[in-house]
Design a protein around this motif. Structure first.
Motif, PDB file in Angstrom:
ATOM      1  N   GLU A  30     -27.885 -24.476  11.245  1.00 50.84           N
ATOM      2  CA  GLU A  30     -28.392 -23.730  10.099  1.00 50.84           C
ATOM      3  C   GLU A  30     -29.217 -22.515  10.525  1.00 50.84           C
ATOM      4  N   ALA A  31     -29.970 -22.635  11.607  1.00 53.47           N
ATOM      5  CA  ALA A  31     -30.742 -21.479  12.080  1.00 53.47           C
ATOM      6  C   ALA A  31     -29.810 -20.339  12.464  1.00 53.47           C
ATOM      7  N   ALA A  32     -28.709 -20.686  13.142  1.00 56.05           N
ATOM      8  CA  ALA A  32     -27.739 -19.659  13.530  1.00 56.05           C
ATOM      9  C   ALA A  32     -27.082 -19.041  12.305  1.00 56.05           C
ATOM     10  N   PHE A  33     -26.731 -19.873  11.313  1.00 56.01           N
ATOM     11  CA  PHE A  33     -26.121 -19.357  10.088  1.00 56.01           C
ATOM     12  C   PHE A  33     -27.062 -18.415   9.351  1.00 56.01           C
ATOM     13  N   LEU A  34     -28.322 -18.806   9.196  1.00 60.23           N
ATOM     14  CA  LEU A  34     -29.267 -17.971   8.455  1.00 60.23           C
ATOM     15  C   LEU A  34     -29.538 -16.668   9.200  1.00 60.23           C
ATOM     16  N   ASN A  35     -29.661 -16.730  10.515  1.00 63.63           N
ATOM     17  CA  ASN A  35     -29.797 -15.496  11.300  1.00 63.63           C
ATOM     18  C   ASN A  35     -28.586 -14.594  11.113  1.00 63.63           C
ATOM     19  N   GLU A  36     -27.409 -15.189  11.104  1.00 62.98           N
ATOM     20  CA  GLU A  36     -26.168 -14.454  10.928  1.00 62.98           C
ATOM     21  C   GLU A  36     -26.121 -13.788   9.552  1.00 62.98           C
ATOM     22  N   ALA A  37     -26.535 -14.529   8.515  1.00 65.75           N
ATOM     23  CA  ALA A  37     -26.530 -13.984   7.156  1.00 65.75           C
ATOM     24  C   ALA A  37     -27.514 -12.827   7.021  1.00 65.75           C
ATOM     25  N   VAL A  38     -28.697 -12.984   7.594  1.00 65.28           N
ATOM     26  CA  VAL A  38     -29.690 -11.919   7.514  1.00 65.28           C
ATOM     27  C   VAL A  38     -29.205 -10.670   8.255  1.00 65.28           C
ATOM     28  N   GLU A  39     -28.665 -10.861   9.442  1.00 61.86           N
ATOM     29  CA  GLU A  39     -28.158  -9.723  10.211  1.00 61.86           C
ATOM     30  C   GLU A  39     -27.037  -9.020   9.452  1.00 61.86           C
ATOM     31  N   ASP A  40     -26.183  -9.794   8.795  1.00 62.46           N
ATOM     32  CA  ASP A  40     -25.113  -9.213   7.981  1.00 62.46           C
ATOM     33  C   ASP A  40     -25.704  -8.354   6.863  1.00 62.46           C
ATOM     34  N   ALA A  41     -26.742  -8.866   6.205  1.00 58.82           N
ATOM     35  CA  ALA A  41     -27.377  -8.122   5.116  1.00 58.82           C
ATOM     36  C   ALA A  41     -28.108  -6.885   5.634  1.00 58.82           C
ATOM     37  N   VAL A  42     -28.698  -6.986   6.824  1.00 61.92           N
ATOM     38  CA  VAL A  42     -29.358  -5.814   7.425  1.00 61.92           C
ATOM     39  C   VAL A  42     -28.339  -4.703   7.635  1.00 61.92           C
TER      40      VAL A  42
END
Length: 274
Positions: free
Chosen positions: A107-119
């Protein structure tokens, strides 16, 4: 990850915000590990509140909670609502992998991935990303903060802490604002047994002790008390540099209470460097 996306903006909240859409499903953005929804304020490089839904909930349902989302948008914050992982053993019910046996996704990797995508897509300020969540989402917030507190700039769980056995220790320092209902009987302050005794929700006050230790607070006694509307608040100061710990109790039950969004933003914006 899909390589072809289109982005459209639909006016919302009296024209002050826009719902961002990625791919073929309006309102849904897809990454390698999952999906998220996001709503943007009328501002460049906005800060972001990532909010995790509860057990059986959904990211789209979180975005429909206008009593929470609209005040955040009005304060200039983008709001992201990721989709939890479907659990085949529970008929596809969505939740988060914070406890052994609750799923396989990192989940930490997924949330980091989602935030980076939004950035990359929407120009989010990557230095001002707050992780919040309700119920099972709040448990996920606590566990992620415990293991990797540097991942987000602050943590704001609602109605969720740890499960027993509590973590022996958490990394620190952390900036956390925990909110809980006095009459919550789904996640009681003292915890409860689930699954015929297989699982045991933890004690919220025991969790606060873990956070005081992680933050190297010099005393268990709160440093100050205050009230904000229905919320009774206490905080701990004199702790490690860069840390913050506050607890807000409200008279209701298992819910994200009215007024939480503005109170949380006031707290976050009052932190050094926020």
């Amino acid at each position: 990850m899909k390589t072809h996306y289109w982005v459209s903006f639909c006016l919302a909240v009296a024209g002050q915000a826009a719902l961002a859409a990625c791919g073929p499903d309006e309102g849904t953005c897809e990454t390698t590990s999952g999906e998220y929804h996001i709503e943007l304020p009328d501002a460049d490089n906005p800060p972001l509140v990532v909010f995790l839904h509860g057990y059986g909930g959904s990211g789209s349902g979180t975005m429909n909670n206008r009593g929470m989302v609209a005040p955040l948008i009005a304060r200039g914050y983008a709001v992201m609502a990721p989709e939890g992982l479907e659990r085949p053993d529970r008929g596809g019910t969505k939740s988060w992998n914070f406890y052994p046996g609750f799923g396989d996704r990192d989940e930490a990797a997924f949330l980091n991935e989602a935030v980076e995508d939004a950035v990359q897509r929407f120009g989010i300020d990557s230095d001002r990303v707050v992780l919040g969540g309700f119920s099972a989402g709040g448990f996920m917030v606590n566990y992620l903060a415990c293991e990797a507190p540097e991942t987000f700039s602050a943590y704001v769980p609602v109605s969720g802490g740890f499960w027993r056995p509590h973590p022996e220790a958490c990394e620190g320092p952390v900036r956390m604002f925990h909110t809980h209902g006095w009459t919550d009987n789904v996640v009681p302050l003292e915890g409860r047994l689930l699954g015929g005794g297989m699982y045991h929700q933890g004690d919220i006050f025991a969790g606060l002790e873990i956070w005081r230790i992680a933050n190297e607070c010099v005393d268990t006694k709160p440093s100050g008390f205050s009230t904000t509307g229905q919320f009774m608040r206490r905080n701990w100061m004199g702790c490690a540099e860069g840390s913050a710990l506050e607890f807000a109790l409200f008279p209701g039950g298992h819910t994200v209470p009215k007024g939480w969004a503005d109170m949380m933003v006031d707290w976050y914006e009052g932190l050094p460097g926020s």
